[in-house]
Design a protein around this motif. Structure first.
Motif, PDB file in Angstrom:
ATOM      1  N   SER B  49       0.847  -1.188   0.000  1.00 50.71           N
ATOM      2  CA  SER B  49       0.000   0.000   0.000  1.00 50.71           C
ATOM      3  C   SER B  49       0.885   1.241   0.000  1.00 50.71           C
ATOM      4  O   SER B  49       1.894   1.280   0.711  1.00 50.71           O
ATOM      5  N   VAL B  50       0.492   2.229  -0.776  1.00 50.91           N
ATOM      6  CA  VAL B  50       1.271   3.465  -0.845  1.00 50.91           C
ATOM      7  C   VAL B  50       0.591   4.602  -0.092  1.00 50.91           C
ATOM      8  O   VAL B  50       1.069   5.736  -0.124  1.00 50.91           O
ATOM      9  N   GLY B  51      -0.502   4.286   0.571  1.00 50.10           N
ATOM     10  CA  GLY B  51      -1.200   5.289   1.363  1.00 50.10           C
ATOM     11  C   GLY B  51      -2.598   4.807   1.691  1.00 50.10           C
ATOM     12  O   GLY B  51      -3.068   3.802   1.131  1.00 50.10           O
ATOM     13  N   ALA B  52      -3.253   5.504   2.579  1.00 45.26           N
ATOM     14  CA  ALA B  52      -4.602   5.118   2.968  1.00 45.26           C
ATOM     15  C   ALA B  52      -5.507   5.065   1.740  1.00 45.26           C
ATOM     16  O   ALA B  52      -5.525   5.984   0.924  1.00 45.26           O
ATOM     17  N   GLY B  53      -6.218   3.938   1.616  1.00 40.83           N
ATOM     18  CA  GLY B  53      -7.143   3.755   0.511  1.00 40.83           C
ATOM     19  C   GLY B  53      -6.534   3.232  -0.768  1.00 40.83           C
ATOM     20  O   GLY B  53      -7.254   2.975  -1.744  1.00 40.83           O
ATOM     21  N   ILE B  54      -5.202   3.007  -0.788  1.00 32.01           N
ATOM     22  CA  ILE B  54      -4.515   2.562  -2.008  1.00 32.01           C
ATOM     23  C   ILE B  54      -3.735   1.286  -1.721  1.00 32.01           C
ATOM     24  O   ILE B  54      -2.803   1.294  -0.909  1.00 32.01           O
ATOM     25  N   THR B  55      -4.137   0.200  -2.380  1.00 32.07           N
ATOM     26  CA  THR B  55      -3.441  -1.077  -2.219  1.00 32.07           C
ATOM     27  C   THR B  55      -3.239  -1.719  -3.579  1.00 32.07           C
ATOM     28  O   THR B  55      -3.952  -1.398  -4.538  1.00 32.07           O
ATOM     29  N   ASP B  56      -2.285  -2.641  -3.641  1.00 35.01           N
ATOM     30  CA  ASP B  56      -2.055  -3.350  -4.898  1.00 35.01           C
ATOM     31  C   ASP B  56      -1.412  -4.685  -4.607  1.00 35.01           C
ATOM     32  O   ASP B  56      -0.818  -4.904  -3.534  1.00 35.01           O
ATOM     33  N   LYS B  57      -1.531  -5.602  -5.581  1.00 37.64           N
ATOM     34  CA  LYS B  57      -1.015  -6.958  -5.432  1.00 37.64           C
ATOM     35  C   LYS B  57       0.487  -6.995  -5.598  1.00 37.64           C
ATOM     36  O   LYS B  57       1.064  -6.244  -6.386  1.00 37.64           O
ATOM     37  N   GLY B  58       1.093  -7.926  -4.870  1.00 39.22           N
ATOM     38  CA  GLY B  58       2.501  -8.216  -5.033  1.00 39.22           C
ATOM     39  C   GLY B  58       2.707  -9.478  -5.840  1.00 39.22           C
ATOM     40  O   GLY B  58       1.919  -9.809  -6.721  1.00 39.22           O
ATOM     41  N   GLU B  59       3.730 -10.220  -5.482  1.00 43.51           N
ATOM     42  CA  GLU B  59       4.106 -11.420  -6.240  1.00 43.51           C
ATOM     43  C   GLU B  59       3.195 -12.616  -5.970  1.00 43.51           C
ATOM     44  O   GLU B  59       2.915 -13.414  -6.868  1.00 43.51           O
ATOM     45  N   VAL B  66      -6.356  -7.353   1.457  1.00 44.65           N
ATOM     46  CA  VAL B  66      -5.896  -6.312   2.366  1.00 44.65           C
ATOM     47  C   VAL B  66      -6.829  -5.121   2.278  1.00 44.65           C
ATOM     48  O   VAL B  66      -7.629  -4.987   1.351  1.00 44.65           O
ATOM     49  N   SER B  67      -6.689  -4.248   3.262  1.00 45.62           N
ATOM     50  CA  SER B  67      -7.370  -2.964   3.256  1.00 45.62           C
ATOM     51  C   SER B  67      -6.465  -1.953   3.930  1.00 45.62           C
ATOM     52  O   SER B  67      -5.586  -2.319   4.706  1.00 45.62           O
ATOM     53  N   ARG B  68      -6.667  -0.694   3.653  1.00 46.07           N
ATOM     54  CA  ARG B  68      -5.862   0.364   4.274  1.00 46.07           C
ATOM     55  C   ARG B  68      -6.768   1.575   4.481  1.00 46.07           C
ATOM     56  O   ARG B  68      -6.803   2.501   3.686  1.00 46.07           O
ATOM     57  N   SER B  69      -7.487   1.545   5.582  1.00 46.76           N
ATOM     58  CA  SER B  69      -8.424   2.627   5.871  1.00 46.76           C
ATOM     59  C   SER B  69      -7.747   3.778   6.611  1.00 46.76           C
ATOM     60  O   SER B  69      -8.241   4.907   6.581  1.00 46.76           O
ATOM     61  N   THR B  70      -6.617   3.507   7.257  1.00 50.31           N
ATOM     62  CA  THR B  70      -5.873   4.542   7.962  1.00 50.31           C
ATOM     63  C   THR B  70      -4.396   4.437   7.601  1.00 50.31           C
ATOM     64  O   THR B  70      -3.942   3.406   7.093  1.00 50.31           O
ATOM     65  N   THR B  71      -3.639   5.470   7.891  1.00 46.41           N
ATOM     66  CA  THR B  71      -2.195   5.407   7.657  1.00 46.41           C
ATOM     67  C   THR B  71      -1.537   4.360   8.536  1.00 46.41           C
ATOM     68  O   THR B  71      -0.587   3.693   8.120  1.00 46.41           O
ATOM     69  N   GLU B  72      -2.056   4.185   9.754  1.00 47.56           N
ATOM     70  CA  GLU B  72      -1.381   3.331  10.732  1.00 47.56           C
ATOM     71  C   GLU B  72      -1.577   1.839  10.508  1.00 47.56           C
ATOM     72  O   GLU B  72      -0.712   1.038  10.825  1.00 47.56           O
ATOM     73  N   ASP B  73      -2.752   1.433  10.006  1.00 48.04           N
ATOM     74  CA  ASP B  73      -3.126   0.019  10.006  1.00 48.04           C
ATOM     75  C   ASP B  73      -3.173  -0.570   8.601  1.00 48.04           C
ATOM     76  O   ASP B  73      -3.685   0.043   7.663  1.00 48.04           O
ATOM     77  N   PHE B  74      -2.703  -1.812   8.519  1.00 48.93           N
ATOM     78  CA  PHE B  74      -2.684  -2.513   7.221  1.00 48.93           C
ATOM     79  C   PHE B  74      -2.947  -3.993   7.485  1.00 48.93           C
ATOM     80  O   PHE B  74      -2.041  -4.831   7.465  1.00 48.93           O
ATOM     81  N   PRO B  75      -4.208  -4.381   7.744  1.00 51.98           N
ATOM     82  CA  PRO B  75      -4.520  -5.778   8.036  1.00 51.98           C
ATOM     83  C   PRO B  75      -4.497  -6.664   6.799  1.00 51.98           C
ATOM     84  O   PRO B  75      -4.844  -6.226   5.695  1.00 51.98           O
TER      85      PRO B  75
END
Lengths: 120, 112
Positions: B49-59, B66-75
Motif C-alpha cells: 500500500s502506498v497510502g490510505a485507501g490505495i493497495t495493490d497486489k505483489g508477487e 488487504v485494506s488500508r483505511s488509515t495510515t497506521e493500520d494494514f490488516p
C-alpha cells in the motif's frame, strides 16, 4: 523483473575473522537500491546496510561493508571481526528507485539467504 | 516508539477457516507491505500500500486480501485457509522508497 541470487546456503567463520557473503542481482531498472538484512534465530528482520546504484562509494556501517561491483552486478556483504552474535541468516534484497517518468513503490525482492555460523 | 507491531505472534488454523493478521505502525509511514517467508526461503511480497485507501497486489496475492483505511493500520485477511499458507508473515513500512523498510516481529501461521 528483478532477481537476487545468493549462492552460499551456509557459511562458517572463526570468531574475529572477516567473512564475505555473496549476492548477485539482475534487473532492467536503471536506478535501484541494494539492501542487506540480518535474521537471527529469534526471527526478526534487522536492516544492516544500503547501497544505491549511483552511489560513488561503497557503503559502510560499522563492521559491515558492501562490496558493490556494478558491472558484475554483485553486492557482497563483508563482515569484519566476526562475533558470535553475528550467527544468523543474512538476506540480500533490492528494489527499483524512481526514475524520470517512472514509478516505484519500494517493493523489495529478496534472495534465498545465507546462514552464517560463527565459531568460537 | 513501538515501530511496527503485529498480532498475533502465533496462530494455528484449520483448513477452510479465516483470520485477519493485524499490522500497525506508529511512524506515520505511507508505504506498507506484507511479505511471507516459507521455511528456508527468502521473503515474497503479498500486497502493498502506498497510502490510505490505495493497495495493490505483489508477487503472491492469491488467497489474501488487504485494506488500508488509515495510515497506521494494514490488516491482511486470509479467506479459506489452506496448508500452502503455512508460513511466517511479516509486515513492513517505510517513509519513502529511498529509505529502508522497518519490519514487524512476524506472525507464525500454521494451517492444518
Amino acid at each position: 523483473a528483478q532477481k537476487i541470487t545468493q549462492t552460499q546456503p551456509g557459511m562458517f567463520v572463526q570468531e574475529k575473522e572477516a567473512v564475505t557473503l555473496d549476492c548477485t542481482y539482475d534487473t532492467s531498472d536503471p536506478s535501484y537500491g541494494l539492501f542487506w538484512y540480518k535474521q537471527p534465530s529469534s526471527g526478526e528482520m534487522i536492516f544492516l546496510i544500503y547501497q544505491g546504484s549511483y552511489d560513488q562509494q561503497n557503503a559502510t556501517e560499522g563492521r559491515y561493508s558492501l562490496n558493490f561491483q556494478k558491472a558484475r552486478k554483485s553486492a557482497n556483504l563483508v563482515i569484519s571481526a566476526s562475533q558470535l552474535g553475528d550467527s544468523a541468516m543474512y538476506f540480500c534484497a533490492m528494489r527499483a528507485l524512481p526514475n524520470a517518468g517512472g514509478t516505484s513503490y519500494g517493493k523489495l525482492t529478496f534472495g534465498q539467504g545465507t546462514i552464517l555460523t560463527v565459531h568460537p | 516508539n513501538a515501530g511496527v507491531t503485529q498480532t498475533p505472534k502465533f496462530r494455528i488454523l484449520k483448513i477452510g477457516q479465516s483470520m485477519t493478521l493485524q499490522c500497525t505502525q506508529d511512524m506515520n509511514h505511507n508505504y506498507m507491505y506484507w511479505y511471507r517467508q516459507d521455511p528456508g526461503m527468502g521473503l515474497k511480497l503479498i500486497y502493498y500500500s502506498v497510502g490510505a485507501g490505495i493497495t495493490d497486489k505483489g508477487e503472491v496475492p492469491n488467497g489474501y486480501n488487504v485494506s488500508r483505511s488509515t495510515t497506521e493500520d494494514f490488516p491482511l485477511r486470509l479467506e479459506l485457509a489452506a496448508p500452502s499458507q503455512t508460513s511466517v508473515y511479516f509486515c513492513a513500512s517505510t517513509a519513502s522508497v529511498y529509505n529502508e523498510q522497518f519490519f514487524g516481529p512476524g506472525t507464525r501461521l500454521t494451517v492444518l
